[in-house]
Design a protein around this motif. Structure first.
Motif, PDB file in Angstrom:
ATOM      1  N   ALA A 105     -18.025  41.234  97.025  1.00 39.40           N
ATOM      2  CA  ALA A 105     -19.168  41.016  97.971  1.00 39.40           C
ATOM      3  C   ALA A 105     -19.086  42.751  98.970  1.00 39.40           C
ATOM      4  O   ALA A 105     -20.697  43.409  98.452  1.00 39.40           O
ATOM      5  CB  ALA A 105     -19.050  40.533  98.504  1.00 39.40           C
ATOM      6  N   ALA A 106     -18.231  43.196  99.133  1.00 40.89           N
ATOM      7  CA  ALA A 106     -18.982  44.445  99.931  1.00 40.89           C
ATOM      8  C   ALA A 106     -18.719  45.850  98.949  1.00 40.89           C
ATOM      9  O   ALA A 106     -19.854  46.652  99.243  1.00 40.89           O
ATOM     10  CB  ALA A 106     -16.975  44.374 100.537  1.00 40.89           C
ATOM     11  N   MET A 107     -18.663  45.810  97.605  1.00 42.53           N
ATOM     12  CA  MET A 107     -18.554  46.569  96.860  1.00 42.53           C
ATOM     13  C   MET A 107     -19.852  46.440  96.826  1.00 42.53           C
ATOM     14  O   MET A 107     -20.389  47.485  96.394  1.00 42.53           O
ATOM     15  CB  MET A 107     -17.399  46.821  95.807  1.00 42.53           C
ATOM     16  N   GLU A 108     -20.176  45.499  96.299  1.00 33.54           N
ATOM     17  CA  GLU A 108     -21.722  45.834  95.758  1.00 33.54           C
ATOM     18  C   GLU A 108     -22.760  46.111  97.133  1.00 33.54           C
ATOM     19  O   GLU A 108     -23.778  46.389  96.405  1.00 33.54           O
ATOM     20  CB  GLU A 108     -22.305  44.052  95.188  1.00 33.54           C
ATOM     21  N   ILE A 109     -21.739  45.277  98.071  1.00 37.66           N
ATOM     22  CA  ILE A 109     -23.309  45.997  99.505  1.00 37.66           C
ATOM     23  C   ILE A 109     -23.376  47.316  99.406  1.00 37.66           C
ATOM     24  O   ILE A 109     -24.327  48.039  99.158  1.00 37.66           O
ATOM     25  CB  ILE A 109     -22.463  45.529 100.356  1.00 37.66           C
ATOM     26  N   LYS A 110     -22.082  48.301  99.578  1.00 39.19           N
ATOM     27  CA  LYS A 110     -21.556  49.746  99.225  1.00 39.19           C
ATOM     28  C   LYS A 110     -22.945  50.534  97.529  1.00 39.19           C
ATOM     29  O   LYS A 110     -23.374  51.366  98.388  1.00 39.19           O
ATOM     30  CB  LYS A 110     -19.775  49.844  99.347  1.00 39.19           C
ATOM     31  N   ASN A 111     -22.199  49.488  96.972  1.00 41.99           N
ATOM     32  CA  ASN A 111     -23.090  50.660  95.423  1.00 41.99           C
ATOM     33  C   ASN A 111     -24.623  49.772  95.914  1.00 41.99           C
ATOM     34  O   ASN A 111     -25.612  50.571  95.455  1.00 41.99           O
ATOM     35  CB  ASN A 111     -23.277  49.618  94.417  1.00 41.99           C
ATOM     36  N   LYS A 112     -25.353  49.308  96.467  1.00 41.79           N
ATOM     37  CA  LYS A 112     -26.564  49.130  97.140  1.00 41.79           C
ATOM     38  C   LYS A 112     -27.568  49.758  97.941  1.00 41.79           C
ATOM     39  O   LYS A 112     -28.164  50.235  97.574  1.00 41.79           O
ATOM     40  CB  LYS A 112     -26.877  47.255  97.500  1.00 41.79           C
ATOM     41  N   ASP A 113     -26.423  50.148  98.915  1.00 44.55           N
ATOM     42  CA  ASP A 113     -26.534  51.276  99.719  1.00 44.55           C
ATOM     43  C   ASP A 113     -26.299  52.691  99.232  1.00 44.55           C
ATOM     44  O   ASP A 113     -27.429  53.366  99.896  1.00 44.55           O
ATOM     45  CB  ASP A 113     -25.992  51.247 100.883  1.00 44.55           C
ATOM     46  N   LYS A 114     -25.804  52.647  98.507  1.00 43.22           N
ATOM     47  CA  LYS A 114     -26.057  54.512  97.213  1.00 43.22           C
ATOM     48  C   LYS A 114     -27.499  54.926  96.758  1.00 43.22           C
ATOM     49  O   LYS A 114     -27.977  55.282  96.428  1.00 43.22           O
ATOM     50  CB  LYS A 114     -24.484  53.994  96.174  1.00 43.22           C
TER      51      LYS A 114
END
Length: 119
Positions: A105-114
């Motif tokens: 979930a944290a990785m997905e949030i980070k990818n959305k932010d990118k």
């Protein structure tokens, strides 16, 4: 596809992911090490009983023996993960699953932010 070779290759991959020699697998499965070598090369037509011994030695679901993926790097990473959790209790696996879900979930949030930054 040559099934004995494919299964033999898969057994070799799981053995290496576990960090075992052929001798160590043979001992864990109550087999002779030269027999394990023949299985890995696809030279031996193994019985279901022998396959069951090998699966039990690895402590993985039977389906893992038949998981033939093309992407060897991905497969190797998945094998290493499977070996790490295979000897754990059901409760420990549940905890690891929760942790993995949080990390993903944290990785997905980070990818959305990118993605937002590049738009």
């Amino acid at each position: 596809m040559n099934l004995p070779e494919s299964v033999g290759n898969r057994i070799r991959e799981l053995r290496k992911a576990k960090g075992w020699t052929q001798e160590q697998l043979a001992e864990a499965a109550s087999l002779h090490y030269s027999y394990v070598g023949g299985v890995e090369r696809g030279d031996r037509n193994i019985s279901l009983e022998t396959l069951e011994k090998i699966i039990a030695a690895f402590q993985v679901p039977a389906v893992e023996i038949f998981r033939f993926e093309e992407d060897t790097n991905r497969r190797k990473a998945m094998d290493e993960h499977m070996v790490l959790i295979s000897g754990r209790s059901t409760e420990e696996i549940a905890v690891l699953t929760r942790v993995n879900n949080e990390v993903i979930a944290a990785m997905e949030i980070k990818n959305k932010d990118k993605t937002k930054c590049t738009d």
